[in-house]
Design an enzyme around this catalytic site. Structure first.
Site, PDB file in Angstrom:
ATOM      1  N   GLU A  75      30.027 -40.577  14.131  1.00  0.00           N
ATOM      2  CA  GLU A  75      29.399 -41.325  15.100  1.00  0.00           C
ATOM      3  C   GLU A  75      29.844 -42.404  14.401  1.00  0.00           C
ATOM      4  OE1 GLU A  75      27.014 -38.457  17.346  1.00  0.00           O
ATOM      5  OE2 GLU A  75      25.720 -39.319  15.384  1.00  0.00           O
ATOM      6  N   ASP A  99       0.438  -0.639  -0.133  1.00  0.00           N
ATOM      7  CA  ASP A  99      -0.020   0.043  -0.005  1.00  0.00           C
ATOM      8  C   ASP A  99       0.809   1.450   0.372  1.00  0.00           C
ATOM      9  OD1 ASP A  99      -1.805   1.489   0.411  1.00  0.00           O
ATOM     10  OD2 ASP A  99      -2.709   1.743   2.206  1.00  0.00           O
ATOM     11  N   THR A 103      25.673 -32.529  24.032  1.00  0.00           N
ATOM     12  CA  THR A 103      27.105 -32.139  23.533  1.00  0.00           C
ATOM     13  C   THR A 103      26.541 -31.182  22.762  1.00  0.00           C
ATOM     14  OG1 THR A 103      28.380 -33.649  23.339  1.00  0.00           O
ATOM     15  CG2 THR A 103      28.764 -33.408  25.215  1.00  0.00           C
TER      16      THR A 103
END
Length: 926
Positions: free
Chosen positions: A717, A331, A747
């Site tokens: 991992e 607008d 962690t």
């Protein structure tokens, strides 16, 4: 009771017939009749969608695809005989769900406090007496009274009007108030009938009496509100993307888990139950359990930062959607401009003055050729300012407190004239005392003039007139210039008309000022007998004031930032094409000052294909109707654009709801607009939208940084387990399932949350908007996580594992699968991964820029996270109870020295890689 279609038909009928049809009179309803109508038609309020059950809202946070995956993972862990693992996974889900609900609930409460409802009270005639009632008790047929500053509570027809001007910008977007009168006239455009009033608008000046024709949801206000409530809320792009990411990671984790299960059974000859637990450990390793909490916190932090930048986001996922925005449908009035009409030029015959200073405070000056003007030396200018002040019903109350805005009691146009005079030292109160008003001839849409008759000190009167130039010139026979008063010539007319035309091309509105002094003996004793034609004749033209609603000062930088970011801005306004084009060119929304303007009338006849073709070039929209804003937004979305739409009025609500991000104005916005929007600006400022978009991009980048960070530990991992399989069990598992979960949920979590608070990376607003086809899990993320960070972490953690075993005699002594050597070796592997992650969380703060440019330790949340993960590691290693649960033990000094040396080379290795990338990009861009 008239419905919205019948209202306009009623307006064309005589008042007596309308009152008869509404079964009322000039003196209103009786209390008993009003009570019956209230029971029949219901309260005068806008019905909202029923609020969702808070229980459903709460449970929604526990039923996303990722949440369901974690619930299932917890069940599997418990079935597999690992209750600690299952409970830990469930705890993550519970904490995240509660946190998400709390954040959204807090945002909704803040939103609710901003909502501005229809006026609380209205003055009506009941039992032939004027009384004040709650607005919700207003019924069709009620006769109510209005004065300047009142909000209008129902669709109504005027019975009496005295200089009545109504601000209809909430419905039309038009910044200039509409003059209203008792006689019917169709007017131009929507809601322009001269004798009709509409709910949701407000009285700018004058007084009136009206009969209510429609209330509540039967008003035009209610009609548009009902359109808004039928719109379904689609999932945000981030929700869709997280679901996609969850599916990708789930499939990846299950495939890896299945492969490890089969290899454990066939290669290592594990029993099925033991192989299943082993495979579950791999699945756990590759499912980012911390993704939901981190995403939620990242979004919540984005919401908090946006609130400080005057943007209140109602739902967390809307933050990220902002970052995808490709088009802003904005607008004009109050968003791109200040919504403060300001005179900046005064044209007098043969002379033009510049009015400096902005806003409604008299902090400017009037200059001629760059020099301040002394009014004593400019009698024609002083006369112009005095007449403009006398012929004026608007007053401006100065702010009561520091930081407050002045209060406008009247129309913006008249306020601009008052301020113009104040800037030269002509004060309304002083002038009115010197020349008291005797009579007013109110403005009407036919003659387009307003006049007042004021007493001069010698007993004569001064007729003060202002209006459109053409209509005022028709009443002028003389002109006042620096040589005095003389007859007006054809050349004078041409000069005045050319000035008006030049101002219009510059987007300025003009208001002509004229006057005539009448000797005391020529003034009728009864002023009521002095009609308009007799008063407004033989006038002396003084000049014209050129005014505009100035652009916000900060809009220029915001627009440039949008262009740099390849975000298109399309002005969609109810204002005139000339003003819209001028403002768009002035603030550089468009590059072509003759840009194509599509009006609401033209848009009605345009096909969707023609509109899509038009969007391929620069364009702006003017004089648009409510449903047309909706059409504009939906067409852009069909073209694949991510649309942010702004607005403050009822007319904007459907488009706000339809848009990917609806942005409502918090200061001037209507209740319906705020309810429909995803974000509310507390300062009504376009620049706040741009700041919010930058924040949205930052949030998405931060989520990608977090994703990179947590995935790289998954490789570290998994690799030790790969070694276990490849060695056919000769290398015992370097990490247990609980230790893997310790990394993912313990962690890694706090440093990762710190990444969610990372500030914008340099140059983020010079990049194009992200494609809808782009995903969080990109090739770059996968390469950095698995092929680079993950590889480094795997090498370091594996080295740590064999380093400890070497101190116990390996390779001469076989690797231990239990006892102190095994516990110490797995603890070392765990600690090595954690210390790698300390460096990696710093590395992940940027994608290619050097962390040194940000300040290595400038993100305090990451610093706290690193310290926290170090403490967690210490606790796991040295607290006996936790040693038993996680199969950990203490390390000796030599092993600690190994760990301490890990982060520094890992950090500098990544800095070197980023430098090579920057050098390559710089070389290829030449």
């Amino acid at each position: 009771m008239a419905n919205v279609q019948q209202t306009r038909a009623l307006a064309q009928q005589p008042i007596t017939q309308v009152l008869a049809k509404m079964q009322t009179s000039q003196k209103g309803l009786s209390s008993s009749d009003a009570q019956k109508r209230l029971a029949k038609y219901g309260p005068n309020k806008i019905s909202k969608n029923a609020k969702k059950s808070q229980l459903k809202v709460f449970l929604k946070n526990f039923t996303s695809l990722m949440a369901i995956l974690l619930w299932v993972g917890g069940v599997i862990a418990i079935i597999a005989g690992m209750p600690e693992l299952g409970i830990a996974i469930w705890a993550v889900n519970v904490i995240n769900g509660i946190f998400s609900y709390w954040q959204e609930h807090t945002a909704q409460k803040a939103t609710d406090s901003l909502m501005k409802m229809l006026p609380s009270y209205v003055r009506v005639y009941r039992d032939q007496k004027l009384v004040q009632i709650n607005v919700e008790n207003l019924v069709p047929g009620d006769v109510f009274v209005l004065q300047a500053g009142d909000a209008i509570s129902a669709d109504a027809m005027l019975l009496e009007a005295n200089s009545l001007q109504v601000d209809q910008s909430a419905l039309t977007g038009e910044s200039v108030p509409e003059s209203k009168q008792v006689q019917y006239a169709p007017g131009e455009g929507e809601f322009a009938e001269a004798n009709l009033l509409y709910a949701g608008t407000s009285v700018g000046a004058g007084t009136g009496v009206a009969v209510a024709l429609a209330t509540g949801m039967d008003t035009e206000f209610g009609k548009i509100a009902s359109l808004t409530q039928t719109q379904e809320q689609a999932d945000s792009p981030l929700t869709q993307e997280l679901n996609q990411l969850t599916r990708q990671l789930s499939i990846l984790a299950i495939i890896i888990g299945l492969a490890f299960f089969l290899l454990a059974v066939s290669v290592v000859h594990y029993p099925w139950a033991k192989a299943f637990i082993f495979a579950l450990g791999m699945i756990v390793a590759f499912i980012p359990e911390g993704l939901l909490p981190t995403v939620t916190l990242s979004l919540a932090q984005g919401v908090t930062r946006m609130a400080k930048k005057h943007a209140l986001v109602k739902e967390l996922n809307s933050v990220e959607t902002l970052g995808e925005t490709t088009v802003i449908c904005s607008d004009k009035t109050g968003t791109l401009t200040q919504n403060q009409m300001t005179v900046n030029h005064i044209w007098l015959p043969f002379r033009e003055f510049l009015v400096t200073g902005k806003g409604y405070l008299a902090n400017g000056d009037i200059k001629f050729r760059g020099h301040p003007v002394e009014l004593k030396q400019q009698p024609e200018l002083q006369r112009f300012l005095e007449v403009a002040t006398l012929d004026n019903d608007t007053r401006i109350e100065p702010p009561q407190k520091e930081g407050e805005k002045p209060k406008l009691l009247g129309t913006p146009t008249e306020a601009a004239m008052i301020v113009m005079a104040q800037k030269a030292g002509v004060l309304a109160d002083n002038v009115e005392k010197q020349y008291p008003r005797l009579k007013e001839l109110t403005f009407d849409s036919e003659r387009k003039r307003m006049s007042t008759i004021n007493r001069l000190p010698d007993g004569s009167v001064r007729i003060c007139v202002k209006g459109s130039l053409g209509d005022t010139l028709n009443c002028c026979s003389q002109i006042m210039d620096h040589d005095g008063i003389r007859s007006i010539t054809a050349q004078d007319l041409q000069r005045a008309q050319k000035a008006e035309s030049d101002y219009a091309k510059a987007g300025l509105r003009t208001l002509a000022v004229a006057y005539r002094d009448v000797a005391a003996q020529d003034v009728p004793t009864d002023l009521s007998s002095w009609d308009i034609s007799a008063v407004e004749q033989n006038l002396i033209l003084l000049g014209q004031a050129a005014m505009a609603d100035p652009a916000r000062p900060e809009i220029f930088a915001a627009v440039k930032k949008c262009h740099d970011a390849n975000i298109r801005i399309i002005m969609v306004t109810g204002d005139s094409p000339v003003v819209a084009r001028s403002i768009a060119a002035q603030i550089k929304i468009v590059s072509n000052p003759n840009v194509r303007v599509i009006t609401g009338t033209q848009l009605k006849t345009m096909s969707t294909q023609d509109l899509k073709a038009a969007f391929k070039e620069e364009l702006i929209f003017a004089r648009v109707a409510p449903e047309q804003k909706y059409k504009i937004v939906s067409t852009l979305q069909d073209m694949g654009e991510i649309v942010a739409s702004t607005g403050d009025g009822v007319n904007d609500a459907p488009a706000l709801k339809k848009a990917n991000i609806g942005v409502a104005m918090g200061v001037t916005g209507t209740d319906v607009a705020k309810d429909a929007a995803d974000m509310i600006l507390t300062d009504d400022n376009f620049a706040s939208i741009v700041a919010a978009i930058e924040e949205g991009r930052t949030v998405y980048n931060n989520i990608q940084k977090f994703l990179t960070y947590i995935l790289n530990s998954n490789v570290a991992e998994a690799i030790p387990s790969v070694l276990f399989l490849l060695s056919k069990g000769a290398i015992p598992l370097p990490l247990t399932v609980m230790q893997i979960l310790t990394i993912d949920l313990g962690t890694d979590m706090l440093p990762a949350l710190g990444l969610g608070a990372e500030s914008a990376e340099p140059g983020i607003m010079k990049l194009p908007p992200r494609s809808r086809q782009a995903h969080l899990l990109t090739k770059n993320v996968l390469w950095r996580a698995f092929g680079w960070y993950g590889l480094i972490g795997s090498v370091v953690s594996t080295a740590g594992y064999f380093f400890v075993n070497h101190t116990f005699g390996w390779p001469q002594v076989p690797l231990a699968a239990s006892g102190e050597p095994y516990i110490e070796a797995t603890t070392m592997t765990l600690a090595a991964v954690v210390f790698c992650q300390m460096a990696n969380v710093l590395n992940c703060r940027t994608q290619n820029a050097s962390v040194w440019n940000l300040g290595v330790f400038s993100n305090h949340k990451i610093n706290i996270g690193i310290f926290a993960e170090f403490l967690i590691l210490i606790v796991l290693m040295y607290v006996p109870l936790l040693q038993n649960v996680f199969q950990t033990g203490p390390l000796n000094a030599e092993e600690w020295l190994f760990l301490i040396c890990i982060p520094i080379p890992v950090f500098f290795l990544e800095e070197f890689r980023k430098k090579l990338v920057r050098h390559y990009k710089s070389a290829t861009s030449l």
